[in-house]
Design an enzyme around this catalytic site. Structure first.
Site, short mmCIF file in Angstrom:
data_model
loop_
_atom_site.label_atom_id
_atom_site.label_comp_id
_atom_site.label_asym_id
_atom_site.label_seq_id
_atom_site.Cartn_x
_atom_site.Cartn_y
_atom_site.Cartn_z
N GLU A 159 0.52 -1.20 0.11
CA GLU A 159 -0.29 -0.36 -0.09
C GLU A 159 1.00 1.40 -0.25
O GLU A 159 0.68 2.13 -1.16
CB GLU A 159 -0.91 -0.26 1.24
CG GLU A 159 -2.22 -0.55 1.32
CD GLU A 159 -2.68 -1.34 2.47
OE1 GLU A 159 -3.93 -1.23 2.43
OE2 GLU A 159 -2.11 -0.84 3.96
N ASP A 160 2.04 1.61 0.86
CA ASP A 160 2.79 2.27 0.87
C ASP A 160 4.14 2.08 1.37
O ASP A 160 4.71 1.72 2.00
CB ASP A 160 3.08 3.30 1.84
CG ASP A 160 2.81 4.67 2.77
OD1 ASP A 160 3.36 5.00 1.15
OD2 ASP A 160 3.36 4.57 3.30
#
Length: 451
Positions: A159-160
């Site tokens: 996600e990040d």
């Protein structure tokens, strides 16, 4: 440049630590933060799995505190935002079914690429089988608690995505990746059948570091679990080493989504492996420039003194002999050894180079052959492990009779390799041939410091 440590998976501390227990602070549980308590716990042994259950279960409790906890941090807003907006699918998992369905849920939502999702599920079954084979009490709970946090960190990494600098310092907060890795790897180690060779030399090494000296460990490299194995086998007597060691690490450990959370918990000097330098001809120049930057970072660190650097000059993990199936330390690249030696000599601080040997391939064995593609099949096992060190080897003593620099370079590399290989044979006799302490020799004294 061929300075390379480990090829596919992975701390600075101001003072040595006893083996504390990583727990989530009540104010930070929403961020799944491993923190260190002030209470001493029993040393890791064959009962490590029960410790793992207690510690990891703390990480998946008090789910309602996520938002409330966010105001207690002084971390960057980006870090807080990434944790707050992060899916809690895996932290909410309580059963095997929750974990497997969570993988499918995140894949269907587009948050997990299909190849990453399939790799996570494969890893789950392999890890489960390994931990259960230990026969440790509560092993089934250990699997769920450890894998829920591991999957959570893998998902967050997708996600990040985390970007590693040429010199990466272990991430200890808001989530303590160093302790997370320990809790994950510990249940895979059969401590009853694990040994450390010449532990007194490790203590000597610690003293030199505190005196401002630089120390380089020239070693073979067996698995993605190597850094954690070193820390876990030494934490009872020499915890300072585990937290302060800096690993020269190949690029694959900082790009593979299943490896990155484990690499984030180590101090790394990131380089591109010689074995993978030419995988993509268009990237060769970029890789060489990146290695030059990493070399400069290493030189800067060494000039400050008190540095402990670990390098495997083979450029990758050991592989078994294809004809016999026997494992052995891969040959060293003499140029890598010489580059490291010259960096130490020109640092301005006293420097020492020690030969060190590792035996732990059964914990996370590598693919039979070197692979170009990221995303290797991850096998996991429960097994005894070994770590040994020998007295430092002086370049001037080894090369006194050499007639030219190239001969001296080869002679020194061979001297280090010979020591590593001899230590490996002793560890192999103790662990795989079940001779235990009796496998000790005149040069390798085996012990179990955690007992």
């Amino acid at each position: 440049m061929t300075l390379t440590f480990y090829s596919s998976a992975a701390t600075v501390a101001s003072s040595p630590r006893v083996p504390f227990h990583p727990l989530a602070s009540p104010a930070r549980r929403g961020f799944v933060s491993f923190r260190l308590t002030a209470k001493k716990l029993p040393l890791r042994s064959h009962g490590a799995s029960s410790l793992s259950v207690r510690a990891m279960s703390e990480l998946v409790q008090d789910k309602e505190s996520v938002v409330a906890a966010s105001t207690s941090f002084t971390e960057s807003s980006n870090t807080r935002a990434s944790e707050l907006n992060h899916s809690r699918t895996f932290l909410d998992a309580r059963t095997e079914e929750d974990l497997i369905s969570g993988i499918n849920k995140e894949k269907e939502a587009g948050r997990l690429p299909p190849n990453v999702a399939s790799g996570m599920e494969e890893l789950y079954w392999n890890y489960k089988n390994a931990v259960l084979s230990s026969g440790a009490p509560g092993a089934d709970k250990t699997v769920i608690s450890n894998m829920s946090v591991a999957f959570d960190r893998m998902l967050l990494g997708v996600e990040d995505p985390y970007t590693f600098n040429p010199y990466h310092k272990a991430v200890r907060e808001p989530f303590d990746y160093y302790q997370f890795v320990h809790m994950y790897i510990s249940p895979l180690i059969d401590f009853k059948n694990s040994y450390v060779g010449n532990v007194s030399i490790f203590s000597e090494l610690e003293d030199k570091l505190r005196q401002g000296h630089n120390v380089v460990l020239i070693s073979n490299h067996q698995s993605e679990a190597d850094p954690a194995v070193i820390s876990l086998l030494l934490e009872a007597q020499c915890p300072y080493i585990g937290e302060n060691i800096k690993c020269v690490a190949g690029d694959r450990v900082i790009t593979d989504p299943l490896c990155k959370p484990f690499s984030m918990g180590r101090n790394l000097i990131c380089v591109y492996s010689k074995k993978h330098m030419n995988d993509d001809p268009e990237l060769v120049d970029m890789k060489r420039k990146a290695n030059t930057r990493s070399l400069k970072e290493m030189a800067t660190l060494l000039r400050s003194g008190s540095q402990l650097i670990w390098i495997a000059p083979s450029g990758g993990r050991d592989r078994p002999d294809p004809s016999t199936g026997e494992w052995f330390p891969a040959p060293f690249d003499a140029s890598s050894v010489d580059n490291m030696r010259r960096l130490v000599e020109h640092s301005g601080a006293p420097g020492h180079i020690y030969p060190m040997s590792l035996l732990c391939y059964d914990i996370m064995p590598p693919p039979p052959k070197v692979e170009k593609e990221i995303g290797e099949k991850r096998l996991v096992g429960y097994h005894g492990t070994g770590l040994s060190i020998a007295p430092e080897i002086s370049f001037s003593d080894v090369t006194a009779d050499c007639s030219n620099p190239n001969e001296a370079k080869e002679a020194y590399s061979q001297a280090l390799y010979k020591s590593v290989d001899e230590q490996y044979k002793t560890l192999n006799s103790a662990i795989n041939h079940r001779r235990g302490i009796e496998a000790s020799t005149s040069t390798v004294s085996l012990s179990q410091p955690w007992n």
